[in-house]
Design a protein around this motif. Structure first.
Motif, short mmCIF file in Angstrom:
data_model
loop_
_atom_site.label_atom_id
_atom_site.label_comp_id
_atom_site.label_asym_id
_atom_site.label_seq_id
_atom_site.Cartn_x
_atom_site.Cartn_y
_atom_site.Cartn_z
N ASP A 76 -11.01 -2.97 -13.69
CA ASP A 76 -10.78 -4.41 -13.62
C ASP A 76 -10.18 -4.87 -12.29
OD1 ASP A 76 -11.87 -4.70 -16.05
OD2 ASP A 76 -10.00 -4.92 -17.15
N GLU A 77 -9.05 -4.29 -11.90
CA GLU A 77 -8.43 -4.67 -10.64
C GLU A 77 -7.65 -3.48 -10.10
OE1 GLU A 77 -5.35 -8.01 -8.84
OE2 GLU A 77 -6.37 -8.38 -10.75
N ILE A 78 -8.03 -3.03 -8.92
CA ILE A 78 -7.40 -1.83 -8.37
C ILE A 78 -7.02 -2.03 -6.90
CG2 ILE A 78 -8.78 -0.35 -9.89
CD1 ILE A 78 -10.26 0.55 -7.28
N GLY A 79 -6.23 -1.10 -6.38
CA GLY A 79 -5.91 -1.04 -4.96
C GLY A 79 -6.51 0.23 -4.39
N LEU A 80 -7.01 0.15 -3.17
CA LEU A 80 -7.58 1.30 -2.46
C LEU A 80 -6.83 1.47 -1.14
CD1 LEU A 80 -9.93 3.45 -2.13
CD2 LEU A 80 -11.12 1.65 -0.85
N GLY A 95 0.82 -1.20 0.00
CA GLY A 95 0.00 0.00 0.00
C GLY A 95 0.86 1.25 0.00
N ASN A 96 0.26 2.36 0.46
CA ASN A 96 0.97 3.64 0.37
C ASN A 96 1.03 4.35 1.73
OD1 ASN A 96 2.36 5.69 -0.98
ND2 ASN A 96 0.50 6.87 -1.25
N GLU A 105 -6.87 7.06 -2.02
CA GLU A 105 -5.83 6.80 -3.02
C GLU A 105 -6.12 5.49 -3.75
OE1 GLU A 105 -1.92 7.18 -1.23
OE2 GLU A 105 -2.72 8.71 0.12
N VAL A 106 -5.84 5.49 -5.04
CA VAL A 106 -6.12 4.34 -5.90
C VAL A 106 -4.92 4.07 -6.81
CG1 VAL A 106 -7.49 3.56 -7.89
CG2 VAL A 106 -8.63 4.57 -5.93
N ILE A 107 -4.66 2.79 -7.05
CA ILE A 107 -3.70 2.39 -8.08
C ILE A 107 -4.36 1.29 -8.90
CG2 ILE A 107 -2.57 0.60 -6.69
CD1 ILE A 107 0.10 1.47 -7.99
N VAL A 108 -4.05 1.23 -10.19
CA VAL A 108 -4.64 0.22 -11.07
C VAL A 108 -3.62 -0.89 -11.31
CG1 VAL A 108 -5.63 -0.20 -13.35
CG2 VAL A 108 -6.05 1.98 -12.20
N PHE A 109 -4.05 -2.14 -11.07
CA PHE A 109 -3.17 -3.30 -11.31
C PHE A 109 -3.45 -3.91 -12.68
CE2 PHE A 109 -3.49 -3.22 -6.60
CZ PHE A 109 -2.16 -2.94 -6.35
N VAL A 110 -4.72 -4.17 -12.98
CA VAL A 110 -5.12 -4.68 -14.30
C VAL A 110 -6.12 -3.67 -14.84
CG1 VAL A 110 -6.18 -6.55 -15.56
CG2 VAL A 110 -4.82 -7.06 -13.53
N PRO A 111 -5.70 -2.87 -15.83
CA PRO A 111 -6.54 -1.76 -16.26
C PRO A 111 -7.64 -2.13 -17.24
CG PRO A 111 -4.51 -1.76 -17.49
CD PRO A 111 -4.40 -2.87 -16.48
N THR A 112 -8.67 -1.28 -17.23
CA THR A 112 -9.65 -1.29 -18.30
C THR A 112 -8.94 -0.68 -19.50
OG1 THR A 112 -11.47 -0.98 -16.75
CG2 THR A 112 -11.87 -0.37 -19.05
N ARG A 121 -7.45 -4.82 -2.16
CA ARG A 121 -7.40 -5.14 -3.58
C ARG A 121 -8.83 -5.49 -4.02
NH1 ARG A 121 -3.39 -6.99 -7.33
NH2 ARG A 121 -1.87 -6.99 -5.63
N LEU A 122 -9.31 -4.82 -5.06
CA LEU A 122 -10.66 -5.03 -5.55
C LEU A 122 -10.62 -5.48 -7.00
CD1 LEU A 122 -11.58 -1.77 -3.86
CD2 LEU A 122 -12.92 -3.80 -3.37
N THR A 123 -11.32 -6.57 -7.29
CA THR A 123 -11.33 -7.13 -8.63
C THR A 123 -12.76 -7.21 -9.15
OG1 THR A 123 -9.40 -8.48 -8.08
CG2 THR A 123 -10.64 -9.09 -10.06
#
Length: 198
Positions: A185-189, A65-66, A104-111, A72-74
């Motif tokens: 698709d898959e992000i971190g919060l 995380g940060n 804060e958000v980061i994208v792991f598997v993007p749209t 992690r949300l998929t």
């Protein structure tokens, strides 16, 4: 009358002047707000966050995380999914009028492509008192990042939430439902926080 020794000089001050001088030193410049920041940093667990059954899979990650942990949300459903903060972000939030909501958000598997992310991304809705208010990043939703944690924020004001002050007061006085639409698709919060007026 009191005597003050200052750099070898004897100065005579009245009791009143002495009290004023001490007050200026001891008293704060301005009152401190009793309202404290409400936050989820996910450094220990998921802190009671939930998501829609059948729409998204949520897992707690202890590192990455940060900093520290994160959620992690998929996306596993046919449409954008929403997530729900725990009860500490509900109830009487009147003290946060004029404050700031941020996360804060980061994208792991993007749209693909990220530039086509729909306006549903980042939509936040508060419900309470038989009414609601929505903060929407539309018509120009910020493009999420796949390389670093990106901060999104929403001013806690009636104007920012496109409603009247009267309706805003009703909603904030007893928030019963609070959700955020994500749907990538898959992000971190991480670091979801509600801060009062500084």
């Amino acid at each position: 009358v009191s005597t003050l020794i200052c750099r070898g000089r004897e100065m005579r001050l009245s009791a009143y002047c002495l009290l004023v001088a001490l007050g200026a030193i001891l008293l704060p410049v301005r009152p401190v707000s009793a309202t404290e920041l409400i936050s989820s940093t996910f450094d220990i667990d998921d802190e009671g966050w939930t998501t829609q059954t059948g729409e998204a899979a949520m897992t707690y990650e202890a590192a990455g995380g940060n900093p520290g942990g994160f959620l992690r949300l998929t996306d596993i459903g046919p449409s954008s999914y929403v997530i729900f903060p725990p009860s500490k972000f509900k109830g009487d939030l009147s003290a946060f009028d004029g404050g700031l909501l941020a996360y804060e958000v980061i994208v792991f598997v993007p749209t693909a492509p990220l530039a086509s992310v729909g306006s549903g991304f980042g939509r936040i809705q508060l419900e309470g008192g038989g009414s609601n208010a929505t903060f929407d990043y539309a018509p120009d939703p910020p493009v999420p990042s796949t390389e670093f944690w990106k901060t999104y924020s929403a001013p806690m004001t009636a104007a920012a939430w496109n409603t009247t002050q009267a309706n805003w007061d009703i909603v904030l006085s007893d928030v019963t439902n609070f959700h955020i639409t994500l749907g990538l698709d898959e992000i971190g919060l991480d670091n979801f926080r509600l801060a009062p007026v500084p």
